[in-house]
Write a protein that holds these residues in place. Structure first.
Motif, PDB file in Angstrom:
ATOM      1  N   THR A 159      21.759  36.935 -13.604  1.00  0.00           N
ATOM      2  CA  THR A 159      20.711  36.659 -12.617  1.00  0.00           C
ATOM      3  C   THR A 159      20.864  35.244 -12.081  1.00  0.00           C
ATOM      4  O   THR A 159      21.115  34.310 -12.851  1.00  0.00           O
ATOM      5  CB  THR A 159      19.311  36.810 -13.242  1.00  0.00           C
ATOM      6  OG1 THR A 159      19.183  38.127 -13.797  1.00  0.00           O
ATOM      7  CG2 THR A 159      18.217  36.597 -12.203  1.00  0.00           C
ATOM      8  N   TYR A 197      24.573  44.275  -5.800  1.00  0.00           N
ATOM      9  CA  TYR A 197      23.595  43.349  -6.363  1.00  0.00           C
ATOM     10  C   TYR A 197      22.250  43.516  -5.648  1.00  0.00           C
ATOM     11  O   TYR A 197      22.171  43.984  -4.518  1.00  0.00           O
ATOM     12  CB  TYR A 197      24.070  41.904  -6.299  1.00  0.00           C
ATOM     13  CG  TYR A 197      24.257  41.329  -4.915  1.00  0.00           C
ATOM     14  CD1 TYR A 197      23.179  40.783  -4.220  1.00  0.00           C
ATOM     15  CD2 TYR A 197      25.507  41.294  -4.310  1.00  0.00           C
ATOM     16  CE1 TYR A 197      23.341  40.242  -2.953  1.00  0.00           C
ATOM     17  CE2 TYR A 197      25.682  40.758  -3.039  1.00  0.00           C
ATOM     18  CZ  TYR A 197      24.594  40.238  -2.370  1.00  0.00           C
ATOM     19  OH  TYR A 197      24.762  39.712  -1.125  1.00  0.00           O
ATOM     20  N   SER A 200      16.040  40.493  -5.757  1.00  0.00           N
ATOM     21  CA  SER A 200      14.875  41.022  -6.462  1.00  0.00           C
ATOM     22  C   SER A 200      13.556  40.517  -5.900  1.00  0.00           C
ATOM     23  O   SER A 200      12.558  41.241  -5.910  1.00  0.00           O
ATOM     24  CB  SER A 200      14.958  40.691  -7.952  1.00  0.00           C
ATOM     25  OG  SER A 200      14.937  39.289  -8.164  1.00  0.00           O
ATOM     26  N   VAL A 217      19.936  39.660  -8.711  1.00  0.00           N
ATOM     27  CA  VAL A 217      20.245  40.328  -9.973  1.00  0.00           C
ATOM     28  C   VAL A 217      21.560  41.077  -9.824  1.00  0.00           C
ATOM     29  O   VAL A 217      21.734  41.876  -8.895  1.00  0.00           O
ATOM     30  CB  VAL A 217      19.118  41.307 -10.385  1.00  0.00           C
ATOM     31  CG1 VAL A 217      19.507  42.049 -11.658  1.00  0.00           C
ATOM     32  CG2 VAL A 217      17.806  40.564 -10.588  1.00  0.00           C
ATOM     33  N   ASP A 219      23.694  43.661 -11.821  1.00  0.00           N
ATOM     34  CA  ASP A 219      23.609  44.606 -12.927  1.00  0.00           C
ATOM     35  C   ASP A 219      24.790  45.570 -12.856  1.00  0.00           C
ATOM     36  O   ASP A 219      24.738  46.599 -12.203  1.00  0.00           O
ATOM     37  CB  ASP A 219      22.282  45.363 -12.851  1.00  0.00           C
ATOM     38  CG  ASP A 219      22.073  46.297 -14.047  1.00  0.00           C
ATOM     39  OD1 ASP A 219      22.870  46.220 -15.011  1.00  0.00           O
ATOM     40  OD2 ASP A 219      21.118  47.087 -14.010  1.00  0.00           O
TER      41      ASP A 219
END
Length: 394
Positions: A159, A197, A200, A217, A219
């Motif tokens: 992050t 990505y 957020s 973020v 992930d």
């Protein structure tokens, strides 16, 4: 309002002076008239950004062979100053984009330069850099974001926060740990928008409105092995530190622009406002605010141009860029507060611009490495350049 005077120490070419003058005219005609409304409504300055593209502002650090303007660092700094004099947000939108352009120009492979620089130069492709992490702040070596290389691609998890341009950037220069190719080293990956990505959230801010600052973020984001900036993994920290020399000069320039706007407004108001039968600048208390502000602003500008000259000479400039960022940002905070004092009660009113300058100023103190970190960098580099031998002599 005329453009800021260019100091004699700024060795600009005639073409570069023309670039600064064009941007100054754009600021006075297009930016300043709308800045207050856009800032108070936190509106992204879409039209101003498009005009900046037409002026070539996003290509200042791109080489001419790839469609850039290819100006000196001093010219770049003065342009950033002029933009911030109008409103800091357009200068910020240009800032991180320009650092990424500089990184690719300096360290990118020929393929990366050919792929990205022409579009970065025109502003067709906008860029952002992602360094800071939640809980990490200026401690970049505590980074948790990690990219693992396997089967020809990097898989990224982590992050990043306080990322300017994050929603509108098509390219992110991501500083991350890269394993196992570089052990526990750091690398920069060039991550294109759409790679998976997530932006957020947008972070609420005291000032610096209009341009987004977001949390990103990553992930399980996968990018090709060729996304590594340059050809060697594990050297990203050193690459980013070079980029931050430009970044800190740009932040110093933003501070100069905001401080110049505050001083201009205070100087005008101190001549227009009368009390006890005379303009208030003739009262010693107010006159001293103006004198101190003008003196420190000039000193900060010369420090910034000195750092720019150091970069253009090809020498390491982390000491000079740190000094410029430290001093200019602290001076900006002082001058904007002085401007509020000069305006009295009106300085606290949202009908005047000085309250905006005062809210924008703290960002430069904490951004691009806090000033506490800058002092550490300055001390370390100062001692490194003035080492004494075992006999106690330099």
């Amino acid at each position: 309002m005329a453009m800021t005077e260019i100091p004699l120490s700024a060795t600009l070419s005639e073409d570069e002076r023309a670039v600064v003058e064009v941007v100054a005219d754009f600021v006075d005609r297009q930016v300043r008239p709308v800045a207050q409304e856009l800032e108070h409504t936190n509106t992204y300055p879409e039209q101003l950004i498009e005009q900046m593209k037409q002026l070539g502002v996003f290509g200042l650090l791109a080489p001419a062979e790839h469609g850039g303007v290819d100006v000196s660092t001093a010219c770049f700094a003065l342009v950033a100053q002029e933009l911030a004099r109008g409103w800091m947000s357009p200068a910020g939108a240009m800032g991180s984009h320009s650092v990424v352009t500089y990184l690719i120009r300096t360290f990118g492979t020929p393929e990366q330069q050919q792929t990205y620089l022409p579009r970065l130069a025109t502003g067709e492709l906008r860029a952002a850099m992602a360094l800071t992490e939640p809980g990490g702040g200026s401690d970049l070596q505590a980074m948790r974001t990690k990219a693992v290389l396997a089967d020809g691609s990097w898989t990224v998890n982590g992050t990043k926060t306080w990322i300017t341009n994050a929603r509108r950037a098509g390219l992110i220069a991501l500083l991350t740990r890269t394993e196992p190719a570089a052990g526990k080293g750091y690398s920069i990956l060039l991550v294109e928008q759409g790679a998976g990505y997530e932006v957020s959230k947008d972070l609420p801010k005291l000032g610096y409105k209009g341009v987004e600052s977001c949390e990103l973020v990553f992930d399980g984001v996968r990018v090709p092995e060729s996304a590594l900036l340059g050809a060697t993994p594990g050297v990203g920290f050193a690459q980013m530190m070079r980029g931050l020399e430009i970044g800190r000069i740009q932040v110093a320039s933003r501070a100069l622009g905001v401080a110049q706007a505050a001083l201009d407004d205070a100087t005008r108001y101190a001549q227009e406002r009368h009390s006890f039968g005379q303009p208030i600048w003739q009262h010693q208390a107010i006159g001293h605010y103006l004198a101190d502000s003008a003196t420190k602003l000039r000193a900060a500008r010369l420090l910034t141009l000195d750092a720019a000259a150091r970069v253009d000479s090809g020498q390491r400039a982390d000491l000079e860029a740190g000094m410029a960022k430290l001093f200019a940002s602290e001076v900006c905070m002082e001058i904007t507060l002085n401007a509020v004092r000069v305006h009295g009660g009106y300085g606290y009113s949202t009908e005047f611009d000085v309250e905006r300058y005062f809210r924008d100023a703290p960002l430069m103190i904490v951004g691009e490495g806090t000033n506490e970190i800058q002092r550490n960098v300055i001390a370390k580099q100062h001692v490194a350049r003035h080492r004494i031998d075992d006999g106690g002599r330099k």
